[in-house]
Design an enzyme around this catalytic site. Sequence first.
Site, PDB file in Angstrom:
ATOM      1  CG  HIS A  29      -2.276  -1.080   1.219  1.00  0.00           C
ATOM      2  ND1 HIS A  29      -3.048  -1.012   1.558  1.00  0.00           N
ATOM      3  CD2 HIS A  29      -2.750  -0.985  -0.437  1.00  0.00           C
ATOM      4  CE1 HIS A  29      -3.939  -2.359   1.848  1.00  0.00           C
ATOM      5  NE2 HIS A  29      -3.307  -2.334   0.387  1.00  0.00           N
ATOM      6  CD  GLU A  44       4.058 -16.482 -30.918  1.00  0.00           C
ATOM      7  OE1 GLU A  44       5.397 -15.637 -30.098  1.00  0.00           O
ATOM      8  OE2 GLU A  44       3.128 -17.716 -30.051  1.00  0.00           O
ATOM      9  CB  CYS A  64       0.622  -8.750 -27.412  1.00  0.00           C
ATOM     10  SG  CYS A  64       1.278 -10.737 -28.007  1.00  0.00           S
ATOM     11  CG  ASP A  96       8.463 -15.740 -30.468  1.00  0.00           C
ATOM     12  OD1 ASP A  96      10.148 -16.273 -30.581  1.00  0.00           O
ATOM     13  OD2 ASP A  96       7.999 -15.866 -29.773  1.00  0.00           O
TER      14      ASP A  96
HETATM   15  C1  PEP Z   1       6.214 -12.504 -29.605  1.00  0.00           C
HETATM   16  O1  PEP Z   1       7.007 -13.362 -29.549  1.00  0.00           O
HETATM   17  O2  PEP Z   1       5.689 -11.309 -29.952  1.00  0.00           O
HETATM   18  C2  PEP Z   1       5.104 -11.931 -28.387  1.00  0.00           C
HETATM   19  C3  PEP Z   1       4.723 -11.253 -27.415  1.00  0.00           C
HETATM   20  O3  PEP Z   1       5.767 -13.189 -27.046  1.00  0.00           O
HETATM   21  P1  PEP Z   1       6.728 -13.208 -26.178  1.00  0.00           P
HETATM   22  O4  PEP Z   1       8.232 -12.351 -26.462  1.00  0.00           O
HETATM   23  O5  PEP Z   1       6.292 -14.138 -25.130  1.00  0.00           O
HETATM   24  O6  PEP Z   1       7.731 -14.506 -27.122  1.00  0.00           O
HETATM   25 MG    MG Z   2       5.770 -15.495 -28.767  1.00  0.00          MG
END
Ligand code: PEP
Ligand code: MG
Length: 548
Positions: A187, A426, A497, A450
């Site tokens: 906290h 990926e 992502c 990836d």
């Molecule tokens: C990626 O491969 O872009 C991804 C987000 O997964 P990680 O980095 O966990 O392999």
């Molecule tokens: Mg990945």
Amino acid sequence: MYTGIGASAGIGIGSAVIVKEPSLAYDNKAVSDVDAEKKRLAEALDKCIAKTQAMADDMKERVGEKEAEILEGHVLLLMDPEMTGQMETSIADDKMCAEAAVEKICDYYMQMFSSIDDEMFQQRATDVCDIKTRLLKILLDVEDVDLANVPEGTVLVAEDLTPSMTAGINPKNVTGILTEVGGKTSHSAILARALEIPAIPGITEKISNGDKVVLDGSEGQTYINPDEKLQAEYEQKRVAYLEEKAALAQFVGKETKTADGVKVELCANIGKPEDALKVVECDGEGIGLFRTEFLFMDRPQIPTEEEQFAAYKKVAETLEGKPVIIRTLDVGGDKEIPYLALEKEENPFLGFRAIRLCLKREDLYRPQLKALLRASAYGDIRIMVPMVTCLDELRAVKNMIAELKEELKAEGVAYDENIKVGIMIETPAASLMADVFAKEADFFSIGTNDLTGYTMAVDRGNAEVAYLYSAYNPAVLRSIERVIKAGRAEGIMVGMCGEAAADPLLAPLLISFGMNEFSVSATSILATRKGISLWTKEEADAVAAKAM
Ligand code: PEP
Ligand code: MG
């Protein structure tokens, strides 16, 4: 230099003021007048409730509603008839003085809460400890340490800063906080972040009153009595940090959209359930990637369905109905888990990993999917499958989910019947088949980390070929473009992502291709929102046309 964890970002430069709590010793004698002692306790409780409520009101006004909730929680605890009843019983039956009764019952609750291996209960233990101190101070008529009037340029150094102490801090005078205890999610760390004071736990013993201290709460670094050159360097860093922060502050609470109003979603990547709070604090619009492998690491065995359920539910609840994309276990390659005893492979990046492993190890996968389904009753959870290369993998996962839904239905357990199941794109295979996958997946998220490696046939660890590892490479850009367009043609959400989602130079291309979700680290949220706001769709299209 001392390195710890940065609990609250920013640079603090100032003089150390060591805060010591006054002694709370009391004469532990049996009482003769039980009623009078009960009255003392009741008066102390009333005073404590009023004081805590006043602190909560002040906190709400000065800092925010969310932060005030911590102290309002203390008020509820102080009014809990179970706890106060036990204190009264200790006075009546054991002839304890009010101080001893408070101490005994609070210690009992602290012990009970801290024995539960869950962060929320650990925090509850700290709350009870804070309440105990406040009650004892009232009973013993001991003044609070006055943190409101420390001199300007103070770096507070304390064993721990309780929420009530932190509530008294004037951020104009306090440039940094160093505590011995307390983690990133304690906290006091949350309050330090809300007050925008840099803070680092774990580094106090080397510091004396009046020492010059420089702390970098973003990096978790502390310097004691540094030379002038280093001080000047950090003074510059401090100014740059504040300027950048002020420039980004205008994007807090804003929609994420291009200059001409094309809206996109801006989410964040997390590795641990606790990180979800940071996403909310940093104004994220959801979780675009929860890397669940971290739940499986640094422990001796597979987390149970129950443990996983608690973790996923916690994230869903923290996000309060905003989307939460949870990726199923992605291990193998560079992500090792000793207890799975995976065989050493010649080419681990091309081997038995992620979904390939999970489909063969149903003992691992079913409990995870079931935990995800159960947690889906508590928010907008979506399931994401990593490292997909062929349609059969997605179909197998969907079949398993359908079976588990039947199981849950038979058990009378709630879940989201319409839970979305999407895939990471990926691998080049998934990219080339994106139009086909788009008909069966509910969403795509492009994992450029990836995808870049596999597309360029580059081992990230090999310095000789590192120059090829770039999402700017035309082959990678083409892949990204086709995935986004294929997904959008089928009307599904396409996000990203991988790290490239936070790259401002790529933003115009991703906008032009029609990507509708960006998932970045929590600390990159505002910068990414700003990066997206700089372009109109037309300008983005022109840049993309030229780049492609
Ligand atoms: C990626 O491969 O872009 C991804 C987000 O997964 P990680 O980095 O966990 O392999
Ligand atoms: Mg990945």
